[in-house]
Design a protein around this motif. Sequence first.
Motif, PDB file in Angstrom:
ATOM      1  N   GLU A 173       0.813  -1.218   0.000  1.00 11.55           N
ATOM      2  CA  GLU A 173       0.000   0.000   0.000  1.00 11.55           C
ATOM      3  C   GLU A 173       0.849   1.274   0.000  1.00 11.55           C
ATOM      4  OE1 GLU A 173      -2.553  -0.381   3.367  1.00 11.55           O
ATOM      5  OE2 GLU A 173      -3.664  -2.098   2.541  1.00 11.55           O
ATOM      6  N   ILE A 174       2.172   1.114   0.061  1.00  8.51           N
ATOM      7  CA  ILE A 174       3.071   2.279   0.090  1.00  8.51           C
ATOM      8  C   ILE A 174       3.095   2.964  -1.267  1.00  8.51           C
ATOM      9  CG2 ILE A 174       5.475   3.023   0.353  1.00  8.51           C
ATOM     10  CD1 ILE A 174       5.820   0.710   2.330  1.00  8.51           C
ATOM     11  N   GLN A 175       2.989   4.292  -1.265  1.00 11.43           N
ATOM     12  CA  GLN A 175       3.019   5.077  -2.495  1.00 11.43           C
ATOM     13  C   GLN A 175       4.302   5.898  -2.635  1.00 11.43           C
ATOM     14  OE1 GLN A 175      -0.553   7.461  -2.613  1.00 11.43           O
ATOM     15  NE2 GLN A 175      -1.912   5.687  -2.417  1.00 11.43           N
ATOM     16  N   GLU A 176       4.946   6.216  -1.509  1.00  5.10           N
ATOM     17  CA  GLU A 176       6.158   7.042  -1.534  1.00  5.10           C
ATOM     18  C   GLU A 176       7.190   6.497  -0.545  1.00  5.10           C
ATOM     19  OE1 GLU A 176       3.862  11.321  -2.423  1.00  5.10           O
ATOM     20  OE2 GLU A 176       4.882  10.967  -0.509  1.00  5.10           O
ATOM     21  N   ILE A 177       8.467   6.525  -0.955  1.00  2.99           N
ATOM     22  CA  ILE A 177       9.565   6.163  -0.067  1.00  2.99           C
ATOM     23  C   ILE A 177      10.566   7.317  -0.046  1.00  2.99           C
ATOM     24  CG2 ILE A 177      11.495   4.600   0.376  1.00  2.99           C
ATOM     25  CD1 ILE A 177       9.938   2.389  -0.979  1.00  2.99           C
ATOM     26  N   TYR A 178      10.947   7.719   1.167  1.00  2.22           N
ATOM     27  CA  TYR A 178      11.893   8.819   1.355  1.00  2.22           C
ATOM     28  C   TYR A 178      13.228   8.259   1.862  1.00  2.22           C
ATOM     29  CZ  TYR A 178       7.847  11.962   1.144  1.00  2.22           C
ATOM     30  OH  TYR A 178       6.727  12.648   0.738  1.00  2.22           O
ATOM     31  N   SER A 179      14.329   8.833   1.387  1.00  5.44           N
ATOM     32  CA  SER A 179      15.653   8.482   1.905  1.00  5.44           C
ATOM     33  C   SER A 179      16.706   9.373   1.250  1.00  5.44           C
ATOM     34  CB  SER A 179      15.981   7.007   1.628  1.00  5.44           C
ATOM     35  OG  SER A 179      17.141   6.619   2.336  1.00  5.44           O
ATOM     36  N   HIS A 180      17.907   9.291   1.778  1.00  7.45           N
ATOM     37  CA  HIS A 180      19.047   9.938   1.128  1.00  7.45           C
ATOM     38  C   HIS A 180      19.298   9.218  -0.197  1.00  7.45           C
ATOM     39  CE1 HIS A 180      23.256  11.030   0.357  1.00  7.45           C
ATOM     40  NE2 HIS A 180      23.019  12.085   1.103  1.00  7.45           N
ATOM     41  N   PRO A 181      19.781   9.925  -1.229  1.00 12.92           N
ATOM     42  CA  PRO A 181      20.049   9.272  -2.522  1.00 12.92           C
ATOM     43  C   PRO A 181      20.913   8.026  -2.413  1.00 12.92           C
ATOM     44  CG  PRO A 181      20.179  11.652  -2.782  1.00 12.92           C
ATOM     45  CD  PRO A 181      19.973  11.395  -1.308  1.00 12.92           C
ATOM     46  N   GLN A 182      21.878   8.017  -1.492  1.00 15.96           N
ATOM     47  CA  GLN A 182      22.704   6.823  -1.337  1.00 15.96           C
ATOM     48  C   GLN A 182      21.909   5.656  -0.761  1.00 15.96           C
ATOM     49  OE1 GLN A 182      26.474   7.235   0.559  1.00 15.96           O
ATOM     50  NE2 GLN A 182      27.275   8.652  -0.965  1.00 15.96           N
ATOM     51  N   GLY A 183      20.907   5.960   0.060  1.00 18.98           N
ATOM     52  CA  GLY A 183      20.051   4.903   0.576  1.00 18.98           C
ATOM     53  C   GLY A 183      19.322   4.195  -0.555  1.00 18.98           C
ATOM     54  N   PHE A 184      18.871   4.987  -1.544  1.00 17.94           N
ATOM     55  CA  PHE A 184      18.217   4.397  -2.717  1.00 17.94           C
ATOM     56  C   PHE A 184      19.227   3.633  -3.570  1.00 17.94           C
ATOM     57  CE2 PHE A 184      15.250   8.198  -2.254  1.00 17.94           C
ATOM     58  CZ  PHE A 184      14.246   7.458  -1.655  1.00 17.94           C
ATOM     59  N   GLU A 185      20.406   4.220  -3.755  1.00 23.78           N
ATOM     60  CA  GLU A 185      21.437   3.586  -4.572  1.00 23.78           C
ATOM     61  C   GLU A 185      21.850   2.244  -3.983  1.00 23.78           C
ATOM     62  OE1 GLU A 185      24.188   3.079  -7.656  1.00 23.78           O
ATOM     63  OE2 GLU A 185      22.573   4.544  -7.448  1.00 23.78           O
ATOM     64  N   GLN A 186      21.930   2.182  -2.668  1.00 18.40           N
ATOM     65  CA  GLN A 186      22.366   0.960  -1.992  1.00 18.40           C
ATOM     66  C   GLN A 186      21.278  -0.115  -1.962  1.00 18.40           C
ATOM     67  OE1 GLN A 186      23.372   2.775   1.705  1.00 18.40           O
ATOM     68  NE2 GLN A 186      25.261   3.692   0.942  1.00 18.40           N
ATOM     69  N   SER A 187      20.052   0.253  -2.306  1.00 17.53           N
ATOM     70  CA  SER A 187      18.925  -0.684  -2.211  1.00 17.53           C
ATOM     71  C   SER A 187      18.235  -0.885  -3.561  1.00 17.53           C
ATOM     72  CB  SER A 187      17.908  -0.166  -1.184  1.00 17.53           C
ATOM     73  OG  SER A 187      18.533   0.185   0.026  1.00 17.53           O
ATOM     74  N   LYS A 188      18.988  -0.746  -4.645  1.00 18.38           N
ATOM     75  CA  LYS A 188      18.401  -0.782  -5.986  1.00 18.38           C
ATOM     76  C   LYS A 188      17.683  -2.094  -6.305  1.00 18.38           C
ATOM     77  CE  LYS A 188      22.037   0.407  -8.367  1.00 18.38           C
ATOM     78  NZ  LYS A 188      22.903   0.786  -9.515  1.00 18.38           N
ATOM     79  N   LYS A 189      18.285  -3.205  -5.922  1.00 23.34           N
ATOM     80  CA  LYS A 189      17.669  -4.498  -6.247  1.00 23.34           C
ATOM     81  C   LYS A 189      16.315  -4.648  -5.564  1.00 23.34           C
ATOM     82  CE  LYS A 189      21.945  -7.049  -7.143  1.00 23.34           C
ATOM     83  NZ  LYS A 189      22.813  -8.176  -6.710  1.00 23.34           N
ATOM     84  N   PHE A 190      16.241  -4.239  -4.319  1.00 23.97           N
ATOM     85  CA  PHE A 190      14.972  -4.312  -3.597  1.00 23.97           C
ATOM     86  C   PHE A 190      13.925  -3.415  -4.245  1.00 23.97           C
ATOM     87  CE2 PHE A 190      12.155  -2.364  -0.439  1.00 23.97           C
ATOM     88  CZ  PHE A 190      11.498  -3.489   0.047  1.00 23.97           C
ATOM     89  N   LEU A 191      14.327  -2.199  -4.579  1.00 23.51           N
ATOM     90  CA  LEU A 191      13.377  -1.223  -5.130  1.00 23.51           C
ATOM     91  C   LEU A 191      12.875  -1.609  -6.514  1.00 23.51           C
ATOM     92  CD1 LEU A 191      15.136   2.056  -3.952  1.00 23.51           C
ATOM     93  CD2 LEU A 191      13.010   1.089  -3.058  1.00 23.51           C
TER      94      LEU A 191
END
Length: 278
Positions: free
Chosen positions: A200-218
């Motif tokens: 049900e999540i529509q938005e995820i917030y984090s530092h850009p590196q947090g997204f970069e480090q979690s690319k496979k999950f996202l």
Amino acid sequence: MSELDEYRKQIDSIDKELIELFEKRMNIAIKVGKYKRKNNLPIFNGKREEEVIEKNVRNLNNSNYSDITRRFFENIMELSRSLQKNIANEDSATSNNIMKENKGVIVGYQGVKGSFSEEALLKYFESYNNTRNYETFEDVFNALEKNEINKAILPIENSYTGAIAEIYDLLVKYGFYIIGEECIKIDQNLIGIKGTKIDEIQEIYSHPQGFEQSKKFLKNYQNIKIIPYHNTAISAKLISDLKDSRKAAIASKKAAEIYGLEILKENINDKKIIIQNL
């Protein structure tokens, strides 16, 4: 002698060779540590470590061992760093003790409570309450220059994206120097208010590196909007303040604990990450 006994005998023989080679490697690691201290170089070099791992993985005859070979060398290099820090760097140890024993010292860091910088600060100083946090890296440097704080904890490199150029640029700009270092392991987690469901999540917030480090999950949730934010811990605080189950953050377990959030999925970063802080 049974077949199993023969295998064990072979393993014992190989282990003896491994110990001899391990001891040789650690002896060289100490020499490397002394050279780095003499030339004011950081102990942790993420780019070099990744090159070593990839080179040794390529040397395998059986590619099925790639993952465990990577873990093996990650552990070896973690031990090397520990040895360099705790045995070879006598001058650094002296500086570290002076830094830790100073009474009345105010230490600054970027972010809010629950940030990885605060985690490094608490690990380095073991027990410390006299801290101030700032919004940006340069805010921390400005505070040092104005004597608002006496020391600072800042990230200089991580094993995923390499050196953090902004910090090195600011060190040159302000003329400050490194007197100690601390390495911490990073685990990114998807967190939200209690009762949040991932679907049900529509938005995820984090530092850009947090997204970069979690690319496979996202990649599994490409319908969710990714919103870069100042800091992973600040992202967690925002989610706590908004109290909206359609929004989540990528941050540490400590941040989830501090801001009363629930861990929806733990350890979502693609691989082991280490951040070196000064």
